[in-house]
Scaffold this motif. Structure first.
Motif, mmCIF file in Angstrom:
data_model
loop_
_atom_site.group_PDB
_atom_site.id
_atom_site.type_symbol
_atom_site.label_atom_id
_atom_site.label_comp_id
_atom_site.label_asym_id
_atom_site.label_seq_id
_atom_site.Cartn_x
_atom_site.Cartn_y
_atom_site.Cartn_z
ATOM 1 N N GLY A 93 -3.064 -10.455 2.938
ATOM 2 C CA GLY A 93 -1.989 -11.423 2.895
ATOM 3 C C GLY A 93 -2.031 -12.373 1.720
ATOM 4 N N TRP A 94 -0.961 -13.186 1.652
ATOM 5 C CA TRP A 94 -0.727 -14.110 0.556
ATOM 6 C C TRP A 94 -0.968 -13.367 -0.761
ATOM 7 N N SER A 95 -0.246 -12.274 -0.921
ATOM 8 C CA SER A 95 -0.558 -11.328 -1.991
ATOM 9 C C SER A 95 0.714 -10.847 -2.677
ATOM 10 N N LYS A 96 0.633 -10.761 -3.994
ATOM 11 C CA LYS A 96 1.704 -10.190 -4.807
ATOM 12 C C LYS A 96 1.265 -8.795 -5.241
ATOM 13 N N VAL A 97 2.063 -7.781 -4.882
ATOM 14 C CA VAL A 97 1.679 -6.393 -5.113
ATOM 15 C C VAL A 97 2.870 -5.601 -5.654
ATOM 16 N N GLN A 98 2.567 -4.525 -6.371
ATOM 17 C CA GLN A 98 3.620 -3.615 -6.820
ATOM 18 C C GLN A 98 4.091 -2.738 -5.665
ATOM 19 N N ALA A 99 3.157 -2.301 -4.853
ATOM 20 C CA ALA A 99 3.462 -1.521 -3.656
ATOM 21 C C ALA A 99 2.334 -1.731 -2.666
ATOM 22 N N LEU A 100 2.649 -1.555 -1.385
ATOM 23 C CA LEU A 100 1.642 -1.681 -0.359
ATOM 24 C C LEU A 100 1.859 -0.530 0.625
ATOM 25 N N ASN A 101 0.947 0.427 0.587
ATOM 26 C CA ASN A 101 1.093 1.637 1.386
ATOM 27 C C ASN A 101 -0.035 1.762 2.405
ATOM 28 N N ILE A 102 0.261 2.407 3.510
ATOM 29 C CA ILE A 102 -0.723 2.696 4.547
ATOM 30 C C ILE A 102 -0.703 4.194 4.794
#
Length: 410
Positions: free
Chosen positions: A191-200
């Motif tokens: 959390g509290w995160s800036k990401v290009q993509a977040l995959n599971i």
């Protein structure tokens, strides 16, 4: 033992207004074994020493506000039984997590990462994991891992993957413009995160279960022939994922491309159950903002905003070279053929919404024809088809870096 330094305490307060450390009894030699600096033996509460800018996102209706925090995770204002300070090294972080599991099975533990650069080995589903097999599920409190000097103060050199990690909350890491993928994780928050993509991905030794994505932000539209975020099952199931206060921007496919681009896609033949999208905003990609897999059940939109049709163009105009919606404007939710997989409460959907929904309460759609619902029903508000960027700014402000730093420092 030495007390925590004023510099370290004040810096950690970038994640909260006060930090109190409870006395512990570990030997100094134990700290030396991990290579971590340990702070012990003080009950002093520290306050910030200077005023911070107003958190401009704090009153947003949807998306990041700084008010969301993962469950069973100590806040910076809590008392900690152990605080470990480590270099920006995945090896050092792994050793500190292992030590916390061994020495504080029921304690409140913070692992603070000094400024530096964390490497990555890619965000592919089979990329080498930066952390693997660390942590423990079922802890009373998740272990908090955070940059010592506040959100965004640790750098990243590449995308990263976590595998078989349990009982840990990672807060304040900004891999952007890189991505994060999680495989076979249980009882984990990012959390509290800036990401290009977040995959599971459910493609490893154990199923994915109990994952919280808290105020994770992908702020910029991308010209690419793939989904922005994706939760994919391959050989293992995914269950009980929560997106809380998240902000996800579109992916626009290139002109002439036959790709199917969605902002959040669920895929795979294994079960994908219990996805909750709460207090979040999703902007539609070329095809849709959200699409479930055939094996998905228990998807709930809870107080969220989904922007499709052509309204996402108010904030994210088509980049040069993008497909000009040759198959029509994107849907908010492409649930075509789905029956009782989706539910909604107190949410707004702009653009097409399809499928037969299970349970709907206090939800509004922009179309004049509301989707079929087994229990409850949608309200239609055609005026939503004309919302502009000013409306979007009032409901889901653009999460600039300055705004994020302000929101994530209180």
């Amino acid at each position: 033992m030495t007390d925590i330094s004023r510099r370290t305490a004040t810096a950690f307060l970038a994640l909260g207004p006060a930090l109190a450390l409870a006395a512990c009894t570990q030997e100094r030699t134990a700290a030396e074994r991990t290579g971590a600096h340990q702070t012990l033996g003080t009950t002093t509460a520290w306050s910030t020493t200077k005023a911070r800018p107003a958190a401009l996102l704090s009153t947003a209706e949807f998306g990041p506000t700084g008010r969301h925090w993962p469950s069973r995770t100590p806040r910076p204002t809590d008392r900690f039984t152990m605080v470990l300070e480590v270099d920006a090294s995945w090896t050092a972080i792994a050793a500190a997590i292992t030590r916390a599991v061994d020495e504080q099975p029921n304690g409140r533990v913070a692992i603070l990462v000094r400024p530096g650069t964390l490497p990555g080995y890619g965000a592919g589903s089979t990329a080498r994991a930066v952390l693997k097999g660390v942590g423990a599920a079922g802890r009373k409190y998740r272990i908090l891992v955070a940059p010592r000097d506040g959100a965004g103060t640790v750098q990243h050199s590449a995308s990263l993957r976590l595998e078989l990690v349990s009982g840990v909350s990672f807060m304040g890491f900004w891999p952007y413009p890189y991505s994060v993928v999680m495989s076979a994780v249980t009882d984990v928050a990012w959390g509290w995160s800036k990401v290009q993509a977040l995959n599971i991905t459910g493609n490893s030794a154990t199923p994915v279960d109990d994952v919280e994505l808290v105020e994770c932000v992908t702020p910029e539209a991308q010209l690419k022939d793939s989904d922005t975020w994706a939760f994919r099952t391959v050989d293992r199931s995914i269950s009980n994922v929560s997106m809380i206060g998240c902000y996800v921007s579109p992916s626009y496919k290139q002109a002439g491309s036959s790709a199917h681009c969605d902002t959040l896609q669920l895929s795979g033949n294994s079960a994908n159950t219990g996805l909750v999208i709460r207090d979040s905003v999703i902007f539609a990609s070329t095809n849709a903002a959200f699409i479930p897999s055939g094996a998905a059940t228990g998807v709930i939109f809870d107080h969220s905003l989904v922007v499709g049709g052509d309204r996402m163009l108010e904030r994210y105009p088509l980049p040069s070279g993008a497909n000009a919606f040759t198959s029509g404007f994107p849907q908010a939710v492409n649930g075509s053929g789905s029956v009782d997989q989706l539910s909604g409460a107190d949410s707004v959907f702009i653009g097409g919404v399809s499928g037969t929904w299970l349970d709907v309460k206090d939800c509004t759609v922009s179309g004049t024809r509301a989707p079929t619902v087994t229990t409850g029903g949608f309200t239609s508000d055609p005026a939503l088809s004309g919302i502009d960027d000013q409306w979007l700014e009032s409901m889901a402000p653009m999460p600039s870096d300055d705004r994020l730093r302000a929101a994530w420092s209180v």
